[in-house]
Design an enzyme around this catalytic site. Structure first.
Site: not given
Length: 269
Positions: A49, A60
């Site tokens: 990824e 995040d």
């Protein structure tokens, strides 16, 4: 058969889980990031990824927010991220690459040119964290029409009423976020993950990868006994943050990847 389907099918035949590694494109700089990207398969990464840096990475945790900041300060753009994939594909045509991030940079780039360039570069899948299934027409539909898988996130708070809608047009694999919240926070119990995977399997035949909060080879091995894929991101990104030089960043990320791969590969023996 897509590269993702091929890879998960091969690993299923081998009787083991996939190690899915996350790094941010352009962190700590373009050249070192490309070195990391090119080195990950030999270090044991089965699927990669690659984060697309964006100025407001709301899903995040601190580690990946800082990675994004480092990449943006080093001049990383979406065009450069696609260029990295092109350069990776010169030597590697088998390891699947999934671009992960937010819709805004793609929208600014233009969906049509983005999908065309991503496909030409050798991108296999997309994980776009802020595009729910209700917005499939914007990106998921054109991406899948071009042969790029669209991978959905499911969480502990995705209930049975919502789950079929989320999984309906998913392809490639399903990414189960084992801890509700931001990336890198906490880790889930084995019991919780076992139950969650059983619930997902009632709704989909796609491979299920589990991420968020997996930092050590031991944790990776525990999840690898249960899931089709184990996703590790923040732990790798932390190695870049702690490194005193670009060379050290490359070496430390690849060393941790090798240790994680050993854990994953030995999990079901």
């Amino acid at each position: 058969m897509s590269r993702l389907e091929q890879r998960f099918a091969e690993l299923k035949a081998e009787g083991r889980s996939a190690l899915v590694t996350f790094v941010t494109a352009g962190d700590p700089g373009y050249d070192a990031s490309l070195q990391i990207l090119k080195g990950l398969p030999a270090a044991g990464a089965d699927v990669i990824e690659l984060g697309m840096p964006f100025t407001d990475p709301m899903a995040d945790g601190v580690a990946i927010q800082l990675a994004t900041l480092r990449a943006l300060e080093a001049g990383q753009t979406l065009a450069k991220t696609l260029q990295m994939v092109r350069e990776f594909r010169v030597d590697n045509q088998t390891t699947p690459i999934v671009l992960m991030g937010y819709y805004n940079p793609i929208h600014r780039f233009g969906v049509e040119p983005f999908v065309a360039e991503a496909k030409a570069a050798g991108v296999d899948g997309l994980i776009i964290v802020d595009l729910p299934p209700e917005h499939d027409a914007e990106l998921a539909t054109p991406a899948q029409a071009a042969g790029i898988d669209f991978i959905r996130l499911t969480t502990p708070t995705t209930d049975d009423a919502r789950l079929p809608r989320v999984l309906e047009r998913s392809s490639g694999f399903v990414y189960y976020v084992s801890v509700a919240g931001v990336t890198g926070a906490g880790s889930a119990t084995t019991e919780h993950v076992t139950e969650a995977i059983a619930r997902l399997r009632r709704h989909t035949d796609l491979p299920i990868s589990v991420g968020f909060g997996i930092r050590t080879p031991e944790q990776a091995a525990n999840i690898a006994r249960l899931a089709d894929g184990v996703v590790v991101g923040s732990a790798l990104v932390d190695k870049i943050a702690q490194a005193k030089s670009a060379d050290q960043a490359v070496n430390d990320v690849l060393s941790l990847c090798s240790a994680l791969a050993e854990g994953v590969r030995g999990a079901r023996r």
